[in-house]
Design an enzyme around this catalytic site. Structure first.
Site, PDB file in Angstrom:
ATOM      1  N   ASN A  12       0.913  -1.185   0.020  1.00 35.80           N
ATOM      2  CA  ASN A  12       0.109  -0.034   0.197  1.00 35.80           C
ATOM      3  C   ASN A  12       0.896   1.134  -0.031  1.00 35.80           C
ATOM      4  O   ASN A  12       1.646   1.412   0.931  1.00 35.80           O
ATOM      5  CB  ASN A  12      -0.975  -0.029   1.442  1.00 35.80           C
ATOM      6  CG  ASN A  12      -1.916   1.062   1.282  1.00 35.80           C
ATOM      7  OD1 ASN A  12      -1.280   2.268   1.055  1.00 35.80           O
ATOM      8  ND2 ASN A  12      -3.113   0.952   1.646  1.00 35.80           N
ATOM      9  N   ASP A  14       0.007   4.596  -0.350  1.00 34.58           N
ATOM     10  CA  ASP A  14      -0.660   5.725  -0.024  1.00 34.58           C
ATOM     11  C   ASP A  14       0.322   6.815   0.850  1.00 34.58           C
ATOM     12  O   ASP A  14       0.035   7.966   0.264  1.00 34.58           O
ATOM     13  CB  ASP A  14      -1.981   5.420   1.075  1.00 34.58           C
ATOM     14  CG  ASP A  14      -3.081   4.734   0.713  1.00 34.58           C
ATOM     15  OD1 ASP A  14      -3.261   4.374  -0.515  1.00 34.58           O
ATOM     16  OD2 ASP A  14      -3.851   4.323   1.423  1.00 34.58           O
ATOM     17  N   HIS A  15       0.947   6.176   1.621  1.00 37.00           N
ATOM     18  CA  HIS A  15       1.751   7.382   2.390  1.00 37.00           C
ATOM     19  C   HIS A  15       2.816   7.605   1.672  1.00 37.00           C
ATOM     20  O   HIS A  15       3.472   8.846   2.130  1.00 37.00           O
ATOM     21  CB  HIS A  15       2.065   6.784   3.864  1.00 37.00           C
ATOM     22  CG  HIS A  15       0.845   6.721   4.550  1.00 37.00           C
ATOM     23  ND1 HIS A  15      -0.018   7.820   4.653  1.00 37.00           N
ATOM     24  CD2 HIS A  15       0.210   5.582   4.867  1.00 37.00           C
ATOM     25  CE1 HIS A  15      -1.395   7.288   5.382  1.00 37.00           C
ATOM     26  NE2 HIS A  15      -1.087   5.899   5.661  1.00 37.00           N
ATOM     27  N   ARG A  23       4.055  18.773   0.094  1.00 40.70           N
ATOM     28  CA  ARG A  23       4.480  19.727  -0.534  1.00 40.70           C
ATOM     29  C   ARG A  23       3.842  20.223  -1.840  1.00 40.70           C
ATOM     30  O   ARG A  23       4.308  21.012  -2.536  1.00 40.70           O
ATOM     31  CB  ARG A  23       5.976  19.644  -0.826  1.00 40.70           C
ATOM     32  CG  ARG A  23       6.987  19.794   0.347  1.00 40.70           C
ATOM     33  CD  ARG A  23       7.106  21.273   0.772  1.00 40.70           C
ATOM     34  NE  ARG A  23       7.726  21.250   2.089  1.00 40.70           N
ATOM     35  CZ  ARG A  23       9.323  21.541   2.257  1.00 40.70           C
ATOM     36  NH1 ARG A  23       9.794  21.664   1.096  1.00 40.70           N
ATOM     37  NH2 ARG A  23       9.528  21.999   3.333  1.00 40.70           N
ATOM     38  N   HIS A  48      -5.656   3.665  -1.686  1.00 41.85           N
ATOM     39  CA  HIS A  48      -7.052   4.003  -0.895  1.00 41.85           C
ATOM     40  C   HIS A  48      -7.299   5.385  -1.827  1.00 41.85           C
ATOM     41  O   HIS A  48      -6.790   6.338  -1.348  1.00 41.85           O
ATOM     42  CB  HIS A  48      -6.936   3.974   0.376  1.00 41.85           C
ATOM     43  CG  HIS A  48      -8.436   4.173   0.895  1.00 41.85           C
ATOM     44  ND1 HIS A  48      -8.444   3.980   2.419  1.00 41.85           N
ATOM     45  CD2 HIS A  48      -9.553   4.576   0.624  1.00 41.85           C
ATOM     46  CE1 HIS A  48      -9.851   4.308   2.712  1.00 41.85           C
ATOM     47  NE2 HIS A  48     -10.224   4.629   1.703  1.00 41.85           N
ATOM     48  N   ARG A  50      -9.367   8.098  -1.132  1.00 42.18           N
ATOM     49  CA  ARG A  50     -10.290   8.500  -0.144  1.00 42.18           C
ATOM     50  C   ARG A  50     -11.197   9.640  -0.708  1.00 42.18           C
ATOM     51  O   ARG A  50     -11.138  10.366  -1.745  1.00 42.18           O
ATOM     52  CB  ARG A  50      -9.663   9.220   1.055  1.00 42.18           C
ATOM     53  CG  ARG A  50      -9.157   7.970   2.048  1.00 42.18           C
ATOM     54  CD  ARG A  50      -8.456   8.424   3.145  1.00 42.18           C
ATOM     55  NE  ARG A  50      -8.191   7.530   4.129  1.00 42.18           N
ATOM     56  CZ  ARG A  50      -9.198   7.414   5.240  1.00 42.18           C
ATOM     57  NH1 ARG A  50     -10.546   8.032   5.033  1.00 42.18           N
ATOM     58  NH2 ARG A  50      -9.116   6.330   6.111  1.00 42.18           N
ATOM     59  N   ARG A  54      -6.910  12.918   0.566  1.00 38.91           N
ATOM     60  CA  ARG A  54      -5.850  13.153   1.340  1.00 38.91           C
ATOM     61  C   ARG A  54      -4.506  12.791   0.758  1.00 38.91           C
ATOM     62  O   ARG A  54      -3.597  13.357   1.137  1.00 38.91           O
ATOM     63  CB  ARG A  54      -6.019  13.090   2.935  1.00 38.91           C
ATOM     64  CG  ARG A  54      -6.067  11.570   3.136  1.00 38.91           C
ATOM     65  CD  ARG A  54      -6.179  11.347   4.632  1.00 38.91           C
ATOM     66  NE  ARG A  54      -7.697  11.294   5.006  1.00 38.91           N
ATOM     67  CZ  ARG A  54      -8.303  11.093   6.246  1.00 38.91           C
ATOM     68  NH1 ARG A  54      -7.265  10.379   6.977  1.00 38.91           N
ATOM     69  NH2 ARG A  54      -9.537  11.414   6.580  1.00 38.91           N
ATOM     70  N   HIS A  55      -4.605  11.607   0.432  1.00 41.54           N
ATOM     71  CA  HIS A  55      -3.448  11.226  -0.179  1.00 41.54           C
ATOM     72  C   HIS A  55      -3.450  10.873  -1.683  1.00 41.54           C
ATOM     73  O   HIS A  55      -2.785  11.678  -2.525  1.00 41.54           O
ATOM     74  CB  HIS A  55      -2.500  10.183   0.661  1.00 41.54           C
ATOM     75  CG  HIS A  55      -3.607   8.941   1.335  1.00 41.54           C
ATOM     76  ND1 HIS A  55      -4.549   8.404   0.402  1.00 41.54           N
ATOM     77  CD2 HIS A  55      -3.646   8.624   2.510  1.00 41.54           C
ATOM     78  CE1 HIS A  55      -5.164   7.486   1.213  1.00 41.54           C
ATOM     79  NE2 HIS A  55      -4.706   7.733   2.488  1.00 41.54           N
ATOM     80  N   GLU A  75      -8.588   0.391  -2.935  1.00 40.83           N
ATOM     81  CA  GLU A  75      -9.553   0.558  -1.770  1.00 40.83           C
ATOM     82  C   GLU A  75     -10.639   1.692  -1.761  1.00 40.83           C
ATOM     83  O   GLU A  75     -10.134   2.965  -2.241  1.00 40.83           O
ATOM     84  CB  GLU A  75      -8.955   0.453  -0.442  1.00 40.83           C
ATOM     85  CG  GLU A  75      -7.828  -0.350  -0.139  1.00 40.83           C
ATOM     86  CD  GLU A  75      -6.898  -0.236   1.043  1.00 40.83           C
ATOM     87  OE1 GLU A  75      -6.138  -1.195   1.236  1.00 40.83           O
ATOM     88  OE2 GLU A  75      -6.780   0.794   1.506  1.00 40.83           O
ATOM     89  N   THR A 106      -8.247   3.740   8.350  1.00 37.22           N
ATOM     90  CA  THR A 106      -9.535   2.867   8.305  1.00 37.22           C
ATOM     91  C   THR A 106      -9.626   2.014   9.668  1.00 37.22           C
ATOM     92  O   THR A 106      -8.803   1.123   9.843  1.00 37.22           O
ATOM     93  CB  THR A 106      -9.513   1.989   7.177  1.00 37.22           C
ATOM     94  OG1 THR A 106      -9.083   2.610   5.780  1.00 37.22           O
ATOM     95  CG2 THR A 106     -10.760   1.275   7.051  1.00 37.22           C
ATOM     96  N   GLU A 156     -11.207  -9.360   3.589  1.00 36.03           N
ATOM     97  CA  GLU A 156      -9.810  -8.998   4.048  1.00 36.03           C
ATOM     98  C   GLU A 156     -10.184  -8.715   5.663  1.00 36.03           C
ATOM     99  O   GLU A 156     -10.943  -8.036   5.830  1.00 36.03           O
ATOM    100  CB  GLU A 156      -9.147  -8.003   3.333  1.00 36.03           C
ATOM    101  CG  GLU A 156      -7.882  -7.267   3.857  1.00 36.03           C
ATOM    102  CD  GLU A 156      -7.282  -6.265   2.928  1.00 36.03           C
ATOM    103  OE1 GLU A 156      -7.330  -6.404   1.876  1.00 36.03           O
ATOM    104  OE2 GLU A 156      -6.431  -5.478   3.469  1.00 36.03           O
ATOM    105  N   HIS A 195      -3.696  -4.294   7.766  1.00 37.92           N
ATOM    106  CA  HIS A 195      -3.919  -3.025   8.611  1.00 37.92           C
ATOM    107  C   HIS A 195      -2.888  -3.176   9.890  1.00 37.92           C
ATOM    108  O   HIS A 195      -3.033  -4.001  10.797  1.00 37.92           O
ATOM    109  CB  HIS A 195      -5.351  -2.882   8.896  1.00 37.92           C
ATOM    110  CG  HIS A 195      -5.489  -1.125   9.223  1.00 37.92           C
ATOM    111  ND1 HIS A 195      -5.087  -0.462  10.658  1.00 37.92           N
ATOM    112  CD2 HIS A 195      -5.843  -0.295   8.501  1.00 37.92           C
ATOM    113  CE1 HIS A 195      -5.283   0.683  10.208  1.00 37.92           C
ATOM    114  NE2 HIS A 195      -5.752   0.817   9.062  1.00 37.92           N
ATOM    115  N   HIS A 218       1.520   1.326   5.840  1.00 37.64           N
ATOM    116  CA  HIS A 218       2.091   2.539   6.671  1.00 37.64           C
ATOM    117  C   HIS A 218       3.288   2.017   7.302  1.00 37.64           C
ATOM    118  O   HIS A 218       4.448   2.929   7.180  1.00 37.64           O
ATOM    119  CB  HIS A 218       0.999   2.741   7.754  1.00 37.64           C
ATOM    120  CG  HIS A 218       1.548   3.912   8.740  1.00 37.64           C
ATOM    121  ND1 HIS A 218       2.026   3.741  10.064  1.00 37.64           N
ATOM    122  CD2 HIS A 218       1.454   5.257   8.738  1.00 37.64           C
ATOM    123  CE1 HIS A 218       2.517   4.694  10.566  1.00 37.64           C
ATOM    124  NE2 HIS A 218       2.192   5.538   9.767  1.00 37.64           N
TER     125      HIS A 218
END
Ligand code: PXP
Length: 253
Positions: A12, A14-15, A23, A48, A50, A54-55, A75, A106, A156, A195, A218
């Site tokens: 994942n 996302d981050h 930035r 994901h 969202r 946000r990402h 996701e 989540t 999942e 998760h 993450h």
């Protein structure tokens, strides 16, 4: 995907997008991260999209879908907007997740029992478009049965409670996951988990034979700082030193 191996890894990313969005611009590049994950042994990329973006952005999903060879697992919450996006340019897989705007991540599984009627249309339409549909649920047999009744092919299991618990409580959470995975297998659902997983928690979950895919994000992106910061600082140091040495040399010449 994953020929000859029994447990797939979906990375994942996302981050990576969270850091980029701090930035704006394109750095760190999401596709570069996806390619590195692929080279390192990931079987799929998970992202994901969202509601508040946000990402991951719509453009990220489009590029991951068209420019990365690995299967994309998107996701998404059960909203019309997300359904349209998934149907417009179908990813390999979708994982339906609950989403609250104020949450950091989540926080729990989808309540498939309570949301049964709402979710039915999503599973039908996504499945009809050839997308593999998973339900992200707590390790709870009632939720797994509801996913089965919905004809979602995959569940999942949310491993967050197991990862945050300690000692005997963690053991108890692990037992719930073991039992839920066995239940999913018994009712003929493909079982994934994810998760909060990290180096210290992944082992017992990876050992559960009924689970065929883990989605991890993450921790990996955080850990990449420790694996990569030293080399990034060294390269920066080298660029600086080289430029300064050249400038001094030119001034002397
Ligand atoms: N699986 C699902 C369905 C998720 O929503 C997430 C978080 O986006 C993950 C796995 C990965 O969780 P983490 O980032 O904590 O590894």
């Amino acid at each position: 995907m994953n020929v000859g191996r029994q447990l797939r890894l979906g990375v994942n990313i996302d981050h990576v997008a969270t850091i980029r969005n701090a930035r704006g611009g394109r750095h760190p590049d999401l596709l570069r991260a996806a390619r590195l994950a692929a080279q390192a042994g990931a079987d799929g990329i998970t992202a994901h999209l969202r509601e508040d973006r946000r990402h991951i952005s719509d453009e990220d999903i489009r590029r991951l879908r068209s420019e990365i060879d690995l299967p994309l697992n998107m996701e998404m919450a059960a909203t019309d907007e997300m359904l349209q996006i998934a149907l417009r340019d179908p990813p390999h897989a979708v994982c339906m997740v609950p989403e609250k705007r104020e949450e950091r991540t989540t926080e729990g599984g989808l309540d498939v029992v309570a949301g049964f009627n709402h979710l039915r249309d999503f599973v039908e339409r996504l499945g009809g478009a050839g997308i593999r549909v998973a339900m992200f649920v707590e390790p709870d047999p009632a939720q797994i049965d509801a996913a089965k009744a919905l004809r979602a092919p995959v569940v999942e299991l949310h491993t967050g409670a197991y990862c945050t618990a300690e000692g005997a409580a963690r053991e108890a959470e692990l037992e719930r996951i073991v039992a839920a995975a066995a239940h999913a297998e018994a009712v003929d659902l493909e079982c994934h988990a994810g998760h909060g997983l990290g180096f210290d928690t992944v082992g017992p979950v990876a050992a559960i034979a009924a689970i065929v895919e883990l989605n991890i994000g993450h921790f990996l992106i955080g850990e990449a700082i420790f694996g990569g910061l030293q080399s990034a600082v060294k390269r920066m140091r080298a660029f600086m030193d080289e430029a300064r040495a050249e400038a001094l040399g030119e001034r002397r010449a």
